[in-house]
Design an enzyme around this catalytic site. Structure first.
Site: not given
Length: 220
Positions: A76, A163, A165
């Site tokens: 990001c 993202h 994660e």
């Protein structure tokens, strides 16, 4: 934080040192001698150096890391910082992306180590209002309808606009003041769970391979 990546990397034997620049932490003197650098996200813009002075220091560190061939991963804001540090422009996107979206893999992703075995489309979490141009010599690896540059590689550095994660706890924290969005996104996280788990297993395994070899891209 590193979210779902953290436990995976620790289980593989890597020690993680978290540097919170936005909280006043300084870049360690030995940063460029570490195994790899992962630059995570944040609410600020990569171009807001005057408002957030630490961005200038981070950009200089990333520039040195990228051109030295050090393994670097940006997520990001981290991807935008890699793009900026490698000479590209970062700016406000025509449309913001928030929530679960599909991205399309570029032909070059088929032979890329990080995205090996992921297929032609990924379901990912987006939370950004900015985008970026590709740095000189960079290779685009993924795109979407709203945001053309979703993933790219330059030297041994990868930038991911999305993202990988995400955890339920992260969604609840990020959207704690937006109850409707929080409930919807958490429900979708549970519904998409099997797909996300399969994707992450492939991506994280590929990431581990890259970290263990110290090479993010096999030069031809």
């Amino acid at each position: 934080g590193t979210g779902a990546m953290g436990p995976f990397l620790k289980q593989a034997g890597f020690a993680l040192e978290t540097i919170r620049l936005h909280d006043g932490d300084k870049i360690p003197a030995n940063a460029l001698s570490m195994h790899a650098i992962i630059s995570m996200g944040g609410p600020m813009g990569a171009y807001e150096d005057e408002k957030y002075p630490f961005l200038k220091a981070e950009s200089e560190m990333l520039r040195k890391a990228i051109w030295s061939g050090m393994p670097v991963l940006g997520i990001c804001l981290g991807a935008q910082m890699i793009a900026k540090s490698a000479g590209a422009r970062v700016y406000r996107a025509p449309q913001r992306e928030i929530g679960w979206h599909s991205i399309n893999m570029e032909p070059d992703a088929e032979s890329d180590i990080l995205f090996s075995g992921t297929g032609k489309e990924l379901l990912v979490f987006q939370f950004h209002e900015d985008t970026f141009d590709l740095p000189p010599s960079a290779v685009r690896l993924a795109n979407s309808r709203r945001c053309r540059n979703q993933a790219f590689r330059v030297c041994n550095a990868y930038g991911l606009q999305f993202h990988v994660e995400m955890t339920m706890e992260m969604i609840e924290a990020w959207f704690r003041d937006r109850a409707f969005d929080r409930t919807r996104l958490c429900d979708e996280y549970l519904r998409f769970g099997p797909v996300l788990k399969k994707q992450n297993e492939v991506l994280f395994r590929n990431m581990l391979r890259l970290l263990k070899t110290g090479v993010f891209h096999e030069q031809s």
